[in-house]
Enzyme design. Structure first.
Site, mmCIF file in Angstrom:
data_model
loop_
_atom_site.group_PDB
_atom_site.id
_atom_site.type_symbol
_atom_site.label_atom_id
_atom_site.label_comp_id
_atom_site.label_asym_id
_atom_site.label_seq_id
_atom_site.Cartn_x
_atom_site.Cartn_y
_atom_site.Cartn_z
ATOM 1 N N GLU A 76 19.404 -21.467 -22.609
ATOM 2 C CA GLU A 76 19.402 -21.981 -23.695
ATOM 3 C C GLU A 76 20.601 -21.496 -24.394
ATOM 4 O O GLU A 76 20.732 -20.416 -24.666
ATOM 5 C CB GLU A 76 18.227 -21.581 -24.630
ATOM 6 C CG GLU A 76 18.178 -22.159 -26.039
ATOM 7 C CD GLU A 76 16.950 -21.562 -26.884
ATOM 8 O OE1 GLU A 76 16.753 -20.318 -27.108
ATOM 9 O OE2 GLU A 76 16.219 -22.305 -27.669
ATOM 10 N N CYS A 132 15.632 -25.184 -31.590
ATOM 11 C CA CYS A 132 14.895 -24.983 -30.529
ATOM 12 C C CYS A 132 14.312 -26.331 -29.638
ATOM 13 O O CYS A 132 14.099 -26.190 -28.531
ATOM 14 C CB CYS A 132 13.687 -24.053 -30.685
ATOM 15 S SG CYS A 132 12.773 -24.857 -32.167
ATOM 16 N N GLU A 185 6.745 -18.508 -31.051
ATOM 17 C CA GLU A 185 7.659 -20.005 -30.972
ATOM 18 C C GLU A 185 9.001 -19.435 -30.545
ATOM 19 O O GLU A 185 9.801 -18.842 -31.144
ATOM 20 C CB GLU A 185 7.654 -20.503 -32.266
ATOM 21 C CG GLU A 185 6.376 -21.128 -33.062
ATOM 22 C CD GLU A 185 5.928 -22.335 -32.233
ATOM 23 O OE1 GLU A 185 6.331 -22.963 -31.339
ATOM 24 O OE2 GLU A 185 4.816 -22.660 -32.948
ATOM 25 N N GLY A 245 11.743 -16.969 -32.537
ATOM 26 C CA GLY A 245 12.808 -16.415 -32.259
ATOM 27 C C GLY A 245 13.282 -16.637 -30.728
ATOM 28 O O GLY A 245 12.560 -17.564 -30.213
ATOM 29 N N SER A 246 13.863 -15.679 -30.040
ATOM 30 C CA SER A 246 14.194 -15.756 -28.761
ATOM 31 C C SER A 246 13.326 -15.520 -27.752
ATOM 32 O O SER A 246 12.381 -14.515 -28.054
ATOM 33 C CB SER A 246 15.624 -14.906 -28.444
ATOM 34 O OG SER A 246 15.085 -13.577 -28.695
ATOM 35 N N THR A 247 13.268 -16.066 -26.752
ATOM 36 C CA THR A 247 12.270 -15.621 -25.468
ATOM 37 C C THR A 247 12.339 -14.119 -25.229
ATOM 38 O O THR A 247 11.391 -13.436 -25.057
ATOM 39 C CB THR A 247 12.189 -16.475 -24.421
ATOM 40 O OG1 THR A 247 11.951 -17.960 -24.883
ATOM 41 C CG2 THR A 247 11.139 -16.132 -23.090
ATOM 42 N N LYS A 258 9.526 -11.145 -42.751
ATOM 43 C CA LYS A 258 10.983 -10.637 -42.479
ATOM 44 C C LYS A 258 11.714 -11.650 -41.992
ATOM 45 O O LYS A 258 11.642 -12.422 -40.740
ATOM 46 C CB LYS A 258 10.859 -9.511 -41.448
ATOM 47 C CG LYS A 258 12.069 -8.727 -41.427
ATOM 48 C CD LYS A 258 12.478 -7.936 -40.037
ATOM 49 C CE LYS A 258 13.168 -8.980 -39.079
ATOM 50 N NZ LYS A 258 14.543 -9.481 -39.500
ATOM 51 N N VAL A 261 13.183 -11.499 -27.079
ATOM 52 C CA VAL A 261 12.530 -10.606 -28.106
ATOM 53 C C VAL A 261 11.126 -10.884 -28.111
ATOM 54 O O VAL A 261 10.106 -9.902 -28.387
ATOM 55 C CB VAL A 261 13.300 -10.873 -29.552
ATOM 56 C CG1 VAL A 261 12.487 -10.131 -30.649
ATOM 57 C CG2 VAL A 261 14.571 -10.357 -29.477
ATOM 58 N N GLY A 262 10.644 -12.221 -27.963
ATOM 59 C CA GLY A 262 9.227 -12.507 -27.972
ATOM 60 C C GLY A 262 8.467 -12.080 -26.918
ATOM 61 O O GLY A 262 7.429 -11.271 -27.105
HETATM 62 P P1 NAD Z 1 16.026 -13.267 -32.105
HETATM 63 O O1 NAD Z 1 14.841 -13.356 -31.100
HETATM 64 O O2 NAD Z 1 17.163 -12.568 -32.082
HETATM 65 O O3 NAD Z 1 15.449 -12.822 -33.791
HETATM 66 C C1 NAD Z 1 14.510 -13.692 -34.359
HETATM 67 C C2 NAD Z 1 13.817 -12.569 -35.182
HETATM 68 O O4 NAD Z 1 13.131 -11.547 -34.574
HETATM 69 C C3 NAD Z 1 14.921 -12.102 -36.289
HETATM 70 O O5 NAD Z 1 14.251 -11.928 -37.485
HETATM 71 C C4 NAD Z 1 15.095 -10.572 -35.848
HETATM 72 O O6 NAD Z 1 15.761 -9.731 -36.746
HETATM 73 C C5 NAD Z 1 13.742 -10.224 -35.458
HETATM 74 N N1 NAD Z 1 13.849 -9.311 -34.261
HETATM 75 C C6 NAD Z 1 14.882 -8.967 -33.257
HETATM 76 N N2 NAD Z 1 14.319 -7.878 -32.598
HETATM 77 C C7 NAD Z 1 13.187 -7.386 -33.073
HETATM 78 C C8 NAD Z 1 12.295 -6.489 -32.503
HETATM 79 N N3 NAD Z 1 12.507 -5.734 -31.536
HETATM 80 N N4 NAD Z 1 10.948 -6.331 -33.133
HETATM 81 C C9 NAD Z 1 10.675 -7.392 -34.220
HETATM 82 N N5 NAD Z 1 11.457 -8.221 -34.681
HETATM 83 C C10 NAD Z 1 12.729 -8.345 -34.052
HETATM 84 O O7 NAD Z 1 16.255 -15.085 -32.321
HETATM 85 P P2 NAD Z 1 17.298 -15.613 -33.178
HETATM 86 O O8 NAD Z 1 18.707 -15.648 -32.329
HETATM 87 O O9 NAD Z 1 17.326 -15.284 -34.622
HETATM 88 O O10 NAD Z 1 16.775 -17.309 -33.145
HETATM 89 C C11 NAD Z 1 17.272 -18.096 -32.112
HETATM 90 C C12 NAD Z 1 16.019 -18.125 -31.094
HETATM 91 O O11 NAD Z 1 14.851 -18.720 -31.899
HETATM 92 C C13 NAD Z 1 16.325 -19.314 -30.023
HETATM 93 O O12 NAD Z 1 16.017 -18.846 -28.827
HETATM 94 C C14 NAD Z 1 15.492 -20.427 -30.567
HETATM 95 O O13 NAD Z 1 14.934 -21.319 -29.670
HETATM 96 C C15 NAD Z 1 14.144 -19.766 -31.259
HETATM 97 N N6 NAD Z 1 13.670 -20.747 -32.132
HETATM 98 C C16 NAD Z 1 12.365 -21.241 -31.519
HETATM 99 C C17 NAD Z 1 11.450 -22.130 -32.413
HETATM 100 C C18 NAD Z 1 10.370 -22.655 -31.752
HETATM 101 O O14 NAD Z 1 9.481 -22.969 -32.884
HETATM 102 N N7 NAD Z 1 9.880 -22.655 -30.879
HETATM 103 C C19 NAD Z 1 12.086 -22.506 -33.594
HETATM 104 C C20 NAD Z 1 13.403 -22.197 -34.051
HETATM 105 C C21 NAD Z 1 14.086 -21.140 -33.243
#
Ligand code: NAD
Length: 459
Positions: A352, A261, A227, A205-207, A152, A209-210
């Site tokens: 961040e 990131c 990640e 993605g973001s911490t 996704k 949502v993680g």
């Molecule tokens: P985000 O957390 O908003 O979204 C990431 C993904 O999760 C998207 O596909 C989104 O649609 C999905 N998502 C959102 N809510 C969800 C839920 N409730 N259930 C399942 N999936 C959901 O992050 P973003 O704004 O797209 O990305 C930026 C973030 O990613 C930054 O914090 C960045 O540091 C992090 N990042 C980390 C790494 C790493 O390897 N550590 C690499 C790149 C980006």
């Protein structure tokens, strides 16, 4: 429908249907069927198909790169590297399929072997900042280890992911084995996380949502790699080549407009060379070329979206601190910015920002540098600039982060492991053990001695 905008112009590039929870159900059923056959195939056959997939990516590298420029505003040189990273990782993982093996462990009374079995269907949830590489970091090793993948992509960047799925089919990968489902995080992403037929989630993605995903996975004891975010230090000691460190500083946090990131957004400089460092770093930041990402000479493009631009502006006003320039008019532009005289406890110095913004903080000595470097909930990356090899080793031992570089800002190679300490993540991707994150270890004991049924089986 998801609307994909060109971040440099705000023009609509495409509209893409958003997957529903029912679409996820159907995709999981297709994936499960494809996975059974894929897992039963000979490793060499899986490897051959993955290499063909890599060759397809290579044949379409320029097309994929141009698409990434349009949907994500990446500068063209970076976008080419990103498509090449997908190709290389597919190739590397293909070799992993051929080398994945268990162990034979000596035990009395029989033969003991471990077998690495695929997990089944893996869900990969990717962010928008590096749509192609991050999709591939989960997908390529998962496929190589015998799993099916449902990817996704982020709402704003589904196009290169969809194209990769077409190239996989053109390479001969079985229907249903690698599916891409663009959709809303709270709908399609959530459905993948909660689906009982999905054995593992790889989330980048973001911490924030993680953590939600970790909670949802905990309920089901679902396997999970995370990640997440970062606020990485760039530590410059007085004994370093200070000018080299200063010249390398701009692109250590401005690459991908700071939406990285691993961006080194906390520049920690020993007080005795602080002024000397800024004398070189300031003009270097001011002269970064910002503009049309399709132009080969451009170093920094726009931010991904209006939301992201508003987020960056909530931390800093354009024109504050040491800064470069950015185009006026349509597009999500913010100038390269380096802030001095910042409170180390302020939001811009601790959170961040995910934009072209870094802070410079002075430190007194090695202990102070380590204390400042670790004064964060994150632990993804970091750089250490020094000519003293003992100090380089001491400080890399003391900084709590997963990816450190000395006299360099490099963090990512597909053949070395990548991942975060603390709230930057869980587990590792890439590197020689990448496939292991997509297997269960089964231990099998085959007795060779007649059993004494009067004794406990463990005696
Ligand atoms: P985000 O957390 O908003 O979204 C990431 C993904 O999760 C998207 O596909 C989104 O649609 C999905 N998502 C959102 N809510 C969800 C839920 N409730 N259930 C399942 N999936 C959901 O992050 P973003 O704004 O797209 O990305 C930026 C973030 O990613 C930054 O914090 C960045 O540091 C992090 N990042 C980390 C790494 C790493 O390897 N550590 C690499 C790149 C980006």
């Amino acid at each position: 429908m998801l609307q994909v905008l060109n971040p440099a112009t705000e023009e609509v590039v495409a509209t893409v249907p958003a997957a529903t929870a029912q679409d996820v159900d159907a995709a999981v059923a297709r994936a499960a069927r494809a996975q059974e056959r894929w897992a039963a195939a000979a490793p060499a056959d899986r490897a051959r198909l993955l290499r063909r997939f890599a060759a397809q990516v290579d044949d379409h590298l320029e097309e994929l790169a141009r698409l990434e420029v349009r949907e994500a505003g990446h500068v063209i040189g970076n976008a080419r590297w990103e498509a090449g990273n997908v190709r290389d990782l597919l190739d590397f993982s293909a070799g992993g399929a051929e080398r994945l093996s268990g162990r034979q462990i000596p035990v009395p009374g029989g033969l003991n072997v471990t077998i690495l079995e695929p997990l089944g269907v893996v869900g990969v949830i990717a962010p928008w900042n590096f749509p192609m590489p991050i999709a591939a970091w989960g997908t390529a090793p998962a496929l190589a280890a015998g799993n099916a993948v449902i990817l996704k992509p982020a709402e704003t960047t589904p196009l290169t992911a969809l194209r990769l799925a077409e190239l996989a089919l053109a390479a001969g990968l079985p229907e249903g084995l690698f599916q891409v489902l663009p959709g809303e995080g709270g709908v399609a992403g959530r459905a993948l996380v909660e689906h009982p037929g999905v054995a593992k989630i790889v989330f980048t993605g973001s911490t924030r949502v993680g953590k939600q995903i970790m909670t949802a996975c905990a309920d089901r004891v679902k396997r999970l790699t995370l990640e997440l975010g970062g606020k990485s230090p760039n530590i410059v000691f007085a004994d370093a080549d200070v000018e080299a460190a200063a010249l390398a500083t701009p692109m250590s946090y401005l690459d991908n407009s700071g939406q990285d990131c691993c961006a080194r957004t906390r520049v920690l400089v020993q007080r005795s060379v602080y002024d000397r460092f800024l004398a070189t770093a300031a003009p270097a930041v001011e002269s970064v070329v910002v503009g049309d990402p399709a132009d080969e000479k451009t170093q920094m493009g726009p931010l991904i979206s209006r939301t992201q631009l508003d987020r960056v502006r909530s931390y800093v006003t354009p024109g504050d601190g040491i800064h470069g320039s950015a185009p006026e008019g349509p597009g999500f532009w913010f100038p390269p910015t380096l802030l001095t005289d910042v409170d180390p406890a302020s939001p811009v110095a601790t959170e961040e920002v995910f934009g072209p913004v870094a802070v410079v903080l002075p430190f007194e000595d090695e202990a102070d540098a380590i204390r400042l470097a670790n004064a964060t909930e994150y632990g993804l990356s970091g750089s250490i600039w020094t000519r003293d090899v003992s100090r380089a080793l001491r400080v890399s031992g003391a900084v709590r982060a997963g990816n450190l570089s000395v006299n360099s800002h490099s963090s990512v190679r597909y053949w070395t492991p990548f991942g975060g300490y603390k709230q930057s993540g869980l587990g590792r991707e890439l590197g020689p053990d990448a496939l292991h994150a997509f297997t269960e270890t089964k231990n099998v004991f085959i007795g060779t001695e007649p059993a004494d049924h009067t004794q406990s089986p463990e005696a």
